[in-house]
Each structure stands twice: as C-alpha cells, then as structure tokens.
Write a protein that holds these residues in place. Structure first.
Motif, PDB file in Angstrom:
ATOM      1  N   THR A  10       0.825  -1.205   0.000  1.00  0.00           N
ATOM      2  CA  THR A  10       0.000   0.000   0.000  1.00  0.00           C
ATOM      3  C   THR A  10       0.857   1.251   0.000  1.00  0.00           C
ATOM      4  O   THR A  10       0.460   2.271  -0.549  1.00  0.00           O
ATOM      5  CB  THR A  10      -0.936   0.006   1.227  1.00  0.00           C
ATOM      6  N   ARG A  11       2.039   1.198   0.597  1.00  0.00           N
ATOM      7  CA  ARG A  11       2.896   2.381   0.631  1.00  0.00           C
ATOM      8  C   ARG A  11       4.354   1.967   0.571  1.00  0.00           C
ATOM      9  O   ARG A  11       4.727   0.865   0.965  1.00  0.00           O
ATOM     10  CB  ARG A  11       2.636   3.221   1.878  1.00  0.00           C
ATOM     11  N   ARG A  90      -0.368   3.923  -2.388  1.00  0.00           N
ATOM     12  CA  ARG A  90      -1.334   3.495  -3.390  1.00  0.00           C
ATOM     13  C   ARG A  90      -2.733   3.605  -2.796  1.00  0.00           C
ATOM     14  O   ARG A  90      -3.016   3.078  -1.709  1.00  0.00           O
ATOM     15  CB  ARG A  90      -1.076   2.057  -3.848  1.00  0.00           C
ATOM     16  N   ARG A  92      -5.588   2.218  -2.728  1.00  0.00           N
ATOM     17  CA  ARG A  92      -6.337   0.996  -3.032  1.00  0.00           C
ATOM     18  C   ARG A  92      -7.811   1.122  -2.659  1.00  0.00           C
ATOM     19  O   ARG A  92      -8.697   0.631  -3.376  1.00  0.00           O
ATOM     20  CB  ARG A  92      -5.720  -0.190  -2.303  1.00  0.00           C
ATOM     21  N   ARG A  93      -8.099   1.739  -1.514  1.00  0.00           N
ATOM     22  CA  ARG A  93      -9.501   1.858  -1.087  1.00  0.00           C
ATOM     23  C   ARG A  93     -10.284   2.794  -2.001  1.00  0.00           C
ATOM     24  O   ARG A  93     -11.457   2.563  -2.286  1.00  0.00           O
ATOM     25  CB  ARG A  93      -9.562   2.318   0.370  1.00  0.00           C
ATOM     26  N   GLU A 383      -9.751   7.001   1.853  1.00  0.00           N
ATOM     27  CA  GLU A 383      -8.342   6.903   2.232  1.00  0.00           C
ATOM     28  C   GLU A 383      -8.046   7.420   3.632  1.00  0.00           C
ATOM     29  O   GLU A 383      -6.962   7.192   4.172  1.00  0.00           O
ATOM     30  CB  GLU A 383      -7.490   7.670   1.216  1.00  0.00           C
TER      31      GLU A 383
END
Length: 457
Positions: A10-11, A90, A92-93, A383
């Motif tokens: 995610t990061r 990123r 994603r959500r 987010e």
C-alpha cells in the motif's frame, strides 16, 4: 516474489539516507531557456544587483542558474529529516470505491511540521538568508500554508517573520493564523494600512477581500525598505520550484519500488511549486526518452491563468513593485473570487511552468470549487486523509480520469501530489456539507478588464 510483494503493498517508505542530496534544475535540460525577468523601469533583463534588496545572493544565483543539480546544504537536510522522506501511497480503497482498473498513487506531503509541501523551500530560503546575516523575512500567504511553513523555518534559524495574509483567508482560517503565531510570526490581514500599497487598495475598496498580488506588494515594500530584511516567496520563481523537486525525486524511486511507470501525472497549480516539485524529475526522464507519461495541471475555474489567461510580461504583484515576468496571467490587477482554495488564488503562474506549457510539455484543465470539495470528501472517506482544498483540485481530476478508465477498461497508472492536509480547512468542508458553497462563473469581461492594464513593453 519481490514483484508480487510490491504490487500488494500500500505504501513505500524510504529510509532517511534516501532524502535527495540535490535539487534538480530543469532549465539545464530545456531546448531553450525561459524569457528573463525585466526591470520594471528600464524593461531590460534584471541583474543580481536589481534583486539584491529582496533576496540573498545564493538564491539569486539559483534563480538565474542553469546547473542541472544543486547540492542541498547539510543543515537543510538536517531539518528535512523531521519529515522527509515522505510516503508514496497506493490509493487501493479509493480504487475499490470507484470500481476502476486504474492504479492510483499519491505522494503525501501533509506530514511536514507545517502540514504541506511548502516547508521544502521555506527551510532552504531561511537557511540562505540566515547565512547572509539577515534578521527578518517578510512574505505573503494565501491559504496560510506558505506563511506557516516560513514561520516554522524562521524559528529554526532564529529569524523574525512578518506575514501579510490575504484577508479572505485571514478571516476564513483563524487556526492557520494561530499556528503562524505559535511559530513566532507576526501576521497582518492584507490589504493593511501598514504599507503604501495596502493603503491605496483600502482607499479604493475598504472591504477588499485581498489577493496574493496585493499581499506580495505589501511584503515586498517592507523588505525593500530595510537593510536587515529580505523577502521570501512560496511559489512562482525558479529557485522555489527547484527546492520542491525533492518530492519528485523521492517519488521516482518509490514508484519504481512498486514496479510501476506512470501513465498520467496530475497536480494542482496556483503559482506552480507543488506541481513542478512532483513533475519536473519525471519530465527529466521523459525528455531523456525513458518514460512517456502525460502530465496535467489543474487550476480553479475562478482563477484560470493557464486555461483563460494570456502569455505576456506582467507584474508579479498588484502595485507593480516586482520585475516583469513572462508568464500566463489574468492581469496583475485581477482580484479572484474568495474561493476556499486560497493557495491557488494568484493572478499569474510560474514563468518557468508557463514556458514549458508554451512548449507543449504538459496540459492544463480548470475545475470548479464544488466538484473539488466533492472529490475531497470522497477521497477522505476512502483513504482517511482530508485533502486541503488546493490538492483537492488534483484529486478531482484524478478521480475523473479513474472513472474514464472504468468506462474504457484502461489500467492506467495515475500519480498525483497530495501536497497538504485539510485540517485547517474544516470550516470550508462544513460549508460544503451544509450545501452552502456555490461555484463562481468568472465573466470574461473581468479578465478582459484586468488584461487591458498589462504593462507596455
């Protein structure tokens, strides 16, 4: 395995050792340099002596320089370590909420002490001024992010800081004003009765909401009148944009760690520092033929210097105290509607970015205030980070592009700059949630009237 893990992450967080040691000067890689600033009296290119009353010599050298990489001083790096490197995340959500095949990444600068990207250049400018023995810095601020960053930076170097804050934002954002005071700055609502420039505006319009151009005039007037005082600018000029390239340099490394190459890079533009800071290192790679992203600037429909302004020499301030800059402008007398994205309410645009725009190196679009707040809320609910109204413009364009990808099925990689959080903008979000924010349609007649006063060459 490493590729799969990168795509699942995610990061990407970099170690302190990865803070960029140099700033990138894109002028070194351009087919032609941008037109020079002109002296307002002689209309000839300005020299170092013309700028010396406002800036320390090292910044003047950076402003006019063509060296590709400029070393970051060690003590500036030491302050940068308080928040840099910043994360690349990123979204994603947000991707799932939009149902898009696009992959969205955002470089988050809201973790700096002042809450935005502005500290990247504020610390550098305070360093060079302190090294030259300056006692006080003056500046303007719109939304308050730049003023807060400079107040913080001045505290690191023992400098006094005096700030003229655009009256509309001064009244809208009292807590941003308070934070400047915590860092030791003196803050005035602009236009103010403390300067000749402010007095003239108030005499004509006692209820003036102010503008960045007016606030610049006031800060420049005070700086030019005192030997121990210099002026600091939070955007527009070449050296300011160069200091921000630490953003893009980190993002290049982080996106590579994700195993990605950007198809689209999006950033908001007022004076241009945040957008340039993210885009310039990627544009260097594009000019070298290593990547080929589309690059897009997003500005407010109420202050559309790229999309409705003209490319001409104009003053950077309202009173005509600054050099003439070749830039996209709505006219130095243009006073924007007091929309909540105060950091984007500037009549002009960075001369360097304007030059690149004329060369066709990126595109630009304008977005309304309500669609930007809608995007900010949508982003926050997915987010968790509340964007400031300024980067909410880039978020709105990012979401629109992601939804286009949903229609076409294109799995584009979109990179954007979330240059600051909106914790000091919650009153504006309250108004949006209550249905009280209205879009402003800028009449062409207002632009024409301001452009009619462009200085003759």
């Amino acid at each position: 395995m490493e590729t799969r893990m990168a795509h699942e992450a995610t990061r990407v967080l970099l170690d302190e050792s990865r803070i960029p040691r140099t700033w990138y000067n894109i002028v070194a890689d351009l087919p032609a340099p941008p037109p020079p600033p002109l002296h307002p009296g002689t209309r000839r290119p300005v020299g170092p002596d013309d700028l010396a009353p406002l800036f320390p010599m090292e910044l003047i050298a950076q402003e006019a320089g063509a060296e590709r990489f400029v070393p970051v001083p060690d003590d500036v790096l030491d302050v940068y370590r308080l928040w840099r490197p910043t994360p690349l995340i990123r979204a994603r959500r947000l991707e799932r909420a939009l149902g898009t095949p696009a992959r969205i990444y955002y470089k988050y600068e809201g973790g700096s002490p002042s809450g935005s990207h502005k500290a990247n250049t504020a610390v550098a400018q305070a360093h060079y001024n302190a090294r030259e023995g300056i006692r006080r810095l003056t500046t303007e601020t719109g939304a308050g992010q730049w003023g807060t960053a400079l107040a913080f930076a001045c505290a690191q170097y023992g400098l006094e800081c005096e700030i003229w804050m655009v009256r509309a934002s001064h009244d809208q954002k009292p807590h941003r004003r308070s934070l400047m005071g915590v860092y030791g700055a003196t803050v005035h609502a602009s236009p103010s009765p403390l300067t000749r420039a402010g007095e003239a505006i108030l005499a004509d319009d006692p209820e003036s909401p102010g503008s960045l151009g007016i606030a610049i005039s006031e800060a420049v007037e005070v700086a030019a009148g005192a030997d121990d005082t210099r002026y600091a600018l939070g955007s527009v000029l070449n050296h300011v944009l160069m200091h921000q390239t630490v953003i893009g340099e980190e993002a290049l490394e982080q996106l590579a760690a994700f195993g990605e190459t950007p198809d689209l890079i999006v950033g908001c533009t007022g004076g241009g520092s945040n957008f340039a800071g993210l885009a310039f290192p990627f544009l260097r790679e594009k000019l070298a033929g290593r990547i080929a992203p589309e690059i897009r600037a997003v500005e407010p429909a109420a202050c559309p210097s790229f999309t409705r302004g003209v490319y001409a020499y104009d003053f950077g301030d309202t009173a005509g105290l600054t050099p003439l800059l070749k830039m996209h402008t709505l006219g130095h007398g243009f006073v924007p509607d007091p929309i909540h994205a105060g950091g984007l309410r500037y009549h002009g645009m960075s001369p360097l970015l304007s030059h690149l725009y004329e060369l066709g190196m990126f595109g630009a679009v304008a977005r309304s205030q309500t669609e930007c707040f809608e995007a900010g809320v949508r982003f926050a609910r997915a987010e968790g980070i509340v964007p400031a109204p300024e980067p909410a413009h880039a978020v709105a364009e990012t979401i629109a592009e992601a939804l286009r990808c949903k229609e076409t099925g294109e799995p584009k990689v979109i990179l954007t700059a979330l240059c600051g959080h909106g914790h000091f903008d919650l009153a504006a979000y309250d108004r949006y949630l209550a249905g009280e924010i209205r879009d402003f349609t800028l009449p062409q007649e207002r632009i024409d009237a301001a452009l009619a006063a462009l200085p003759a060459r």
